[in-house]
Motif scaffolding. Sequence first.
Motif, PDB file in Angstrom:
ATOM      1  N   SER A  24      23.937  89.791  26.655  1.00  0.00           N
ATOM      2  CA  SER A  24      23.642  89.783  28.089  1.00  0.00           C
ATOM      3  C   SER A  24      23.967  91.101  28.775  1.00  0.00           C
ATOM      4  N   LYS A  25      24.202  92.141  28.006  1.00  0.00           N
ATOM      5  CA  LYS A  25      24.518  93.452  28.601  1.00  0.00           C
ATOM      6  C   LYS A  25      23.429  93.853  29.594  1.00  0.00           C
ATOM      7  N   THR A  26      23.878  94.404  30.710  1.00  0.00           N
ATOM      8  CA  THR A  26      23.012  94.867  31.812  1.00  0.00           C
ATOM      9  C   THR A  26      22.346  93.722  32.598  1.00  0.00           C
ATOM     10  N   GLU A  45      28.492  91.388  24.843  1.00  0.00           N
ATOM     11  CA  GLU A  45      28.452  92.495  25.807  1.00  0.00           C
ATOM     12  C   GLU A  45      28.891  93.790  25.122  1.00  0.00           C
ATOM     13  N   ASN A  46      28.422  94.914  25.675  1.00  0.00           N
ATOM     14  CA  ASN A  46      28.703  96.228  25.084  1.00  0.00           C
ATOM     15  C   ASN A  46      29.665  97.101  25.874  1.00  0.00           C
ATOM     16  N   TYR A  47      29.832  96.792  27.154  1.00  0.00           N
ATOM     17  CA  TYR A  47      30.611  97.689  28.009  1.00  0.00           C
ATOM     18  C   TYR A  47      31.830  96.960  28.541  1.00  0.00           C
ATOM     19  N   MET A 191      19.123  91.467  15.231  1.00  0.00           N
ATOM     20  CA  MET A 191      18.886  91.598  16.665  1.00  0.00           C
ATOM     21  C   MET A 191      17.476  91.061  16.943  1.00  0.00           C
ATOM     22  N   SER A 192      16.980  91.259  18.169  1.00  0.00           N
ATOM     23  CA  SER A 192      15.678  90.670  18.499  1.00  0.00           C
ATOM     24  C   SER A 192      14.589  91.021  17.473  1.00  0.00           C
ATOM     25  N   GLY A 193      14.572  92.283  17.065  1.00  0.00           N
ATOM     26  CA  GLY A 193      13.477  92.730  16.214  1.00  0.00           C
ATOM     27  C   GLY A 193      13.605  92.364  14.747  1.00  0.00           C
ATOM     28  N   VAL A 208      21.198  88.545  19.828  1.00  0.00           N
ATOM     29  CA  VAL A 208      19.838  88.668  20.357  1.00  0.00           C
ATOM     30  C   VAL A 208      19.864  88.842  21.874  1.00  0.00           C
ATOM     31  N   GLY A 209      19.301  89.947  22.346  1.00  0.00           N
ATOM     32  CA  GLY A 209      19.253  90.228  23.780  1.00  0.00           C
ATOM     33  C   GLY A 209      17.863  90.079  24.357  1.00  0.00           C
ATOM     34  N   SER A 210      17.008  91.052  24.098  1.00  0.00           N
ATOM     35  CA  SER A 210      15.718  91.099  24.800  1.00  0.00           C
ATOM     36  C   SER A 210      14.815  89.895  24.526  1.00  0.00           C
ATOM     37  N   SER A 211      14.901  89.282  23.359  1.00  0.00           N
ATOM     38  CA  SER A 211      14.064  88.104  23.097  1.00  0.00           C
ATOM     39  C   SER A 211      14.489  86.890  23.916  1.00  0.00           C
ATOM     40  N   GLU A 215      13.177  92.497  28.337  1.00  0.00           N
ATOM     41  CA  GLU A 215      13.530  93.897  28.095  1.00  0.00           C
ATOM     42  C   GLU A 215      14.586  94.359  29.089  1.00  0.00           C
ATOM     43  N   ARG A 216      15.441  95.262  28.629  1.00  0.00           N
ATOM     44  CA  ARG A 216      16.425  95.851  29.535  1.00  0.00           C
ATOM     45  C   ARG A 216      15.821  97.040  30.268  1.00  0.00           C
ATOM     46  N   SER A 217      16.231  97.224  31.534  1.00  0.00           N
ATOM     47  CA  SER A 217      15.644  98.309  32.315  1.00  0.00           C
ATOM     48  C   SER A 217      16.297  99.654  32.040  1.00  0.00           C
TER      49      SER A 217
HETATM   50  C1  LIG Z   1      21.967  95.570  22.477  1.00  0.00           C
HETATM   51  C2  LIG Z   1      22.493  95.109  21.176  1.00  0.00           C
HETATM   52  C3  LIG Z   1      21.954  93.969  20.543  1.00  0.00           C
HETATM   53  C4  LIG Z   1      20.763  93.187  21.089  1.00  0.00           C
HETATM   54  O1  LIG Z   1      19.614  93.952  21.025  1.00  0.00           O
HETATM   55  P1  LIG Z   1      18.154  93.296  21.301  1.00  0.00           P
HETATM   56  O2  LIG Z   1      17.242  94.212  20.585  1.00  0.00           O
HETATM   57  O3  LIG Z   1      17.974  93.317  22.774  1.00  0.00           O
HETATM   58  O4  LIG Z   1      18.161  91.929  20.762  1.00  0.00           O
HETATM   59  C5  LIG Z   1      22.531  93.553  19.357  1.00  0.00           C
HETATM   60  N1  LIG Z   1      23.570  94.199  18.806  1.00  0.00           N
HETATM   61  C6  LIG Z   1      24.107  95.302  19.378  1.00  0.00           C
HETATM   62  C7  LIG Z   1      25.261  95.959  18.708  1.00  0.00           C
HETATM   63  C8  LIG Z   1      23.577  95.791  20.562  1.00  0.00           C
HETATM   64  O5  LIG Z   1      24.115  96.886  21.101  1.00  0.00           O
END
Ligand SMILES: *Cc1c(COP(=O)(O)O)cnc(C)c1O
Length: 222
Positions: A24-26, A45-47, A191-193, A208-211, A215-217
């Motif tokens: 859910s970052k950003t 989260e990353n930050y 990850m998503s891809g 999984v984020g963007s899926s 997409e993140r801005s």
């Molecule tokens: C952002 C991130 C993800 C998720 O990426 P998506 O392509 O949006 O699914 C997964 N793992 C790490 C370490 C990330 O930084």
Amino acid sequence: MSIAGNLQHVSASLPDHVTLIAVSKTKPDELIMEAYDAGQKDFGENYVQELADKQARLPKDIRWHFIGHLQSNKVKYIAPFVHLVHSVDSLKLLQEINKQALKNNRTIDCLLQVHIAQEDTKFGFSFGECKALLESADYKALGNVRLKGLMGMASNTAQETQVAREFSGLQAFFNDLKALYPFLEELSMGMSGDYQLAVKNGSTMIRVGSSIFGERSYPAKD
Ligand SMILES: *Cc1c(COP(=O)(O)O)cnc(C)c1O
């Protein structure tokens, strides 16, 4: 599709033993709450600052996974609540997590991040370094961290054979390590891809984020 629909779509393809972490970052609280209300409890989260702020505002039964590059001097902000740190990439960082866990009177679960991608911009240990860390007296002296497994990020490439090779290499290494250290249970990759490929190669946690959220801005990959 809605966030609930996206979650369902991703979950439907997963075997039962694979944990879906919604990255859910950003993304704003409203979208996280949409996922939460649909039953999602694991978020990544990353930050540090963003995570600490969200944790303070959002429901307390969310399991927060830290998946980005973590600087030692920031561990203290997430140590009171973080569920699992996926991105341990140095002994120094693990020692700091241990110190802050002790201060908070808890044990923090961690994964060792392994460098499997071709790009040299990604953080992480080599296979040899992972093994050496697990064998070291320095690691064994740490009473307030628990190593639960490994995390890896494949190369950012459309070449599926390359990604598959990296995932299967990490799976083989993980299985070797697990034979020596049965407490290693989790393999965080995908990850998503590339999560389907990761699951085929033994992943137990996908991030999984963007899926899920779209997409993140702004770029948010550490
Ligand atoms: C952002 C991130 C993800 C998720 O990426 P998506 O392509 O949006 O699914 C997964 N793992 C790490 C370490 C990330 O930084």
